[in-house]
Write a protein that holds these residues in place. Structure first.
Motif, PDB file in Angstrom:
ATOM      1  N   GLN A   1      28.750   2.803  36.072  1.00  0.00           N
ATOM      2  CA  GLN A   1      28.314   1.519  35.530  1.00  0.00           C
ATOM      3  C   GLN A   1      26.874   1.199  35.922  1.00  0.00           C
ATOM      4  O   GLN A   1      26.092   0.677  35.119  1.00  0.00           O
ATOM      5  N   GLY A   2      26.518   1.517  37.166  1.00  0.00           N
ATOM      6  CA  GLY A   2      25.141   1.312  37.605  1.00  0.00           C
ATOM      7  C   GLY A   2      24.173   2.185  36.828  1.00  0.00           C
ATOM      8  O   GLY A   2      23.057   1.757  36.494  1.00  0.00           O
ATOM      9  N   LEU A   3      24.615   3.395  36.503  1.00  0.00           N
ATOM     10  CA  LEU A   3      23.773   4.308  35.732  1.00  0.00           C
ATOM     11  C   LEU A   3      23.490   3.748  34.341  1.00  0.00           C
ATOM     12  O   LEU A   3      22.378   3.867  33.826  1.00  0.00           O
TER      13      LEU A   3
ATOM     14  N   ALA B   1      24.917  -4.613  28.345  1.00  0.00           N
ATOM     15  CA  ALA B   1      25.669  -3.944  27.281  1.00  0.00           C
ATOM     16  C   ALA B   1      25.837  -2.458  27.570  1.00  0.00           C
ATOM     17  O   ALA B   1      26.910  -1.876  27.349  1.00  0.00           O
ATOM     18  N   ALA B   2      24.770  -1.822  28.070  1.00  0.00           N
ATOM     19  CA  ALA B   2      24.838  -0.393  28.401  1.00  0.00           C
ATOM     20  C   ALA B   2      25.827  -0.133  29.530  1.00  0.00           C
ATOM     21  O   ALA B   2      26.571   0.857  29.521  1.00  0.00           O
ATOM     22  N   ALA B   3      25.852  -1.036  30.500  1.00  0.00           N
ATOM     23  CA  ALA B   3      26.850  -0.920  31.574  1.00  0.00           C
ATOM     24  C   ALA B   3      28.248  -1.053  31.001  1.00  0.00           C
ATOM     25  O   ALA B   3      29.194  -0.375  31.439  1.00  0.00           O
ATOM     26  N   GLY B   4      28.398  -1.906  29.987  1.00  0.00           N
ATOM     27  CA  GLY B   4      29.689  -2.053  29.312  1.00  0.00           C
ATOM     28  C   GLY B   4      30.105  -0.788  28.592  1.00  0.00           C
ATOM     29  O   GLY B   4      31.284  -0.419  28.581  1.00  0.00           O
ATOM     30  N   VAL B   5      29.144  -0.111  27.977  1.00  0.00           N
ATOM     31  CA  VAL B   5      29.435   1.161  27.294  1.00  0.00           C
ATOM     32  C   VAL B   5      29.958   2.184  28.286  1.00  0.00           C
ATOM     33  O   VAL B   5      30.973   2.858  28.039  1.00  0.00           O
ATOM     34  N   THR B   6      29.270   2.322  29.429  1.00  0.00           N
ATOM     35  CA  THR B   6      29.700   3.316  30.417  1.00  0.00           C
ATOM     36  C   THR B   6      31.039   2.942  31.037  1.00  0.00           C
ATOM     37  O   THR B   6      31.851   3.818  31.354  1.00  0.00           O
TER      38      THR B   6
ATOM     39  N   LEU C   1      30.230  -5.694  36.430  1.00  0.00           N
ATOM     40  CA  LEU C   1      29.014  -5.036  35.941  1.00  0.00           C
ATOM     41  C   LEU C   1      27.722  -5.731  36.347  1.00  0.00           C
ATOM     42  O   LEU C   1      26.643  -5.156  36.234  1.00  0.00           O
ATOM     43  N   PHE C   2      27.819  -6.963  36.814  1.00  0.00           N
ATOM     44  CA  PHE C   2      26.604  -7.754  37.010  1.00  0.00           C
ATOM     45  C   PHE C   2      25.739  -7.290  38.180  1.00  0.00           C
ATOM     46  O   PHE C   2      24.518  -7.526  38.196  1.00  0.00           O
ATOM     47  N   ALA C   3      26.330  -6.626  39.184  1.00  0.00           N
ATOM     48  CA  ALA C   3      25.563  -6.258  40.380  1.00  0.00           C
ATOM     49  C   ALA C   3      24.381  -5.354  40.039  1.00  0.00           C
ATOM     50  O   ALA C   3      23.268  -5.555  40.532  1.00  0.00           O
ATOM     51  N   GLY C   4      24.617  -4.356  39.193  1.00  0.00           N
ATOM     52  CA  GLY C   4      23.542  -3.445  38.829  1.00  0.00           C
ATOM     53  C   GLY C   4      22.438  -4.130  38.056  1.00  0.00           C
ATOM     54  O   GLY C   4      21.244  -3.908  38.305  1.00  0.00           O
ATOM     55  N   VAL C   5      22.812  -4.977  37.105  1.00  0.00           N
ATOM     56  CA  VAL C   5      21.814  -5.696  36.309  1.00  0.00           C
ATOM     57  C   VAL C   5      21.035  -6.663  37.197  1.00  0.00           C
ATOM     58  O   VAL C   5      19.800  -6.740  37.127  1.00  0.00           O
TER      59      VAL C   5
ATOM     60  N   PRO D   1      12.829   1.872  40.570  1.00  0.00           N
ATOM     61  CA  PRO D   1      13.793   2.918  40.207  1.00  0.00           C
ATOM     62  C   PRO D   1      14.940   2.996  41.200  1.00  0.00           C
ATOM     63  O   PRO D   1      14.731   2.973  42.414  1.00  0.00           O
ATOM     64  N   GLY D   2      16.150   3.062  40.680  1.00  0.00           N
ATOM     65  CA  GLY D   2      17.339   3.201  41.518  1.00  0.00           C
ATOM     66  C   GLY D   2      17.973   1.903  41.939  1.00  0.00           C
ATOM     67  O   GLY D   2      19.079   1.905  42.507  1.00  0.00           O
ATOM     68  N   ALA D   3      17.332   0.767  41.661  1.00  0.00           N
ATOM     69  CA  ALA D   3      17.861  -0.519  42.134  1.00  0.00           C
ATOM     70  C   ALA D   3      19.212  -0.850  41.513  1.00  0.00           C
ATOM     71  O   ALA D   3      20.129  -1.318  42.193  1.00  0.00           O
ATOM     72  N   ALA D   4      19.345  -0.613  40.212  1.00  0.00           N
ATOM     73  CA  ALA D   4      20.600  -0.933  39.532  1.00  0.00           C
ATOM     74  C   ALA D   4      21.753  -0.077  40.060  1.00  0.00           C
ATOM     75  O   ALA D   4      22.858  -0.579  40.303  1.00  0.00           O
ATOM     76  N   ILE D   5      21.489   1.190  40.241  1.00  0.00           N
ATOM     77  CA  ILE D   5      22.530   2.089  40.762  1.00  0.00           C
ATOM     78  C   ILE D   5      22.892   1.705  42.199  1.00  0.00           C
ATOM     79  O   ILE D   5      24.067   1.637  42.574  1.00  0.00           O
ATOM     80  N   TYR D   6      21.872   1.459  43.015  1.00  0.00           N
ATOM     81  CA  TYR D   6      22.109   1.147  44.426  1.00  0.00           C
ATOM     82  C   TYR D   6      22.980  -0.097  44.590  1.00  0.00           C
ATOM     83  O   TYR D   6      23.971  -0.085  45.327  1.00  0.00           O
ATOM     84  N   THR D   7      22.610  -1.179  43.914  1.00  0.00           N
ATOM     85  CA  THR D   7      23.356  -2.427  44.095  1.00  0.00           C
ATOM     86  C   THR D   7      24.768  -2.344  43.522  1.00  0.00           C
ATOM     87  O   THR D   7      25.716  -2.872  44.111  1.00  0.00           O
TER      88      THR D   7
END
Length: 225
Positions: free
Chosen positions: A131-133, A157-162, A86-90, A99-105
């Motif tokens: 997870q990126g979303l 935490a939100a990435a963990g939820v998804t 999960l860490f890549a998006g964060v 905008p879009g950086a978390a999803i892209y990575t």
């Protein structure tokens, strides 16, 4: 005499607007657009983060079976390892701040790990997107203006939820409520600690080396020091 003075006065050029006035008159939309627009360096660094994270994802997948075996004593606890994916998006969101950086990575990391080879195949890409979303939505909620420890923890935490929702639907359909509860809590804690807090301090460590000098994250750390 009065006429001559007026003539001389009329020859004096009008004062140029000062910097404050010029700044005030700058269209807000232009400044906002510039802040949200991706630069070439943003694309390059986001791609580096994604590729490097993808290699870590792949290695984490290799270690997963051995690490998760003792966790089977409490069904659902294996999600405590989820933060490793999960860490890549964060991390991307904290560094790029666009905008879009978390999803892209996160998606790029998933693509890289899938190309190298994982036991989950190309469903990894779907997981990466979801997870990126999760992380992206937190940065969006703060209008891409706040990137402190609290926001990083929430994004993880939100990435963990998804992750939990996606995994329970795809990999664990029909499991009992107890398993679901443990899986949810474990995924959220893992996302918050590993992906959220871990990424926040990783950014600070990278900033101290000067590697992020062209980014706000690096400049803020330098100023703090």
């Amino acid at each position: 005499m009065s006429s001559s003075a007026e003539t001389e006065t009329s020859k004096i050029p009008a004062a140029a607007p000062d910097a404050a006035t010029a700044t005030t008159n700058t269209p807000a939309a232009s400044a906002t657009g510039s802040r949200y627009a991706w630069r070439v360096v943003d694309i390059i660094i986001a791609s580096v983060i994604g590729v490097a994270s993808g290699i870590v994802f792949w290695a984490w997948g290799l270690a997963y079976n051995g690490l998760s075996a003792p966790l089977q004593l409490l069904p659902g606890l294996s999600a405590i390892l989820g933060g490793g994916w999960l860490f890549a998006g964060v991390l991307g969101g904290l560094v790029i701040r666009k905008p879009g950086a978390a999803i892209y990575t996160e998606v790029l990391a998933a693509v890289v790990s899938a190309l190298i080879g994982t036991q989950w195949g190309f469903l990894t890409l779907e997981s990466g997107l979801v997870q990126g979303l999760g992380a992206e939505l937190v940065f969006l909620a703060f209008a891409y203006r706040k990137f402190g420890l609290g926001v990083a923890t929430l994004a993880g935490a939100a990435a963990g939820v998804t992750l939990a929702i996606n995994d329970l639907i795809l990999w664990y359909p029909g499991v009992d409520v107890g398993f679901q509860a443990v899986y949810f809590v474990s995924a959220i804690v893992s996302g918050a600690v590993i992906a959220g807090i871990g990424s926040y301090y990783l950014v600070r460590a990278l900033a101290r080396t000067g590697a992020l000098s062209r980014f706000a994250a690096g400049q803020e750390t330098a100023e703090a020091v």
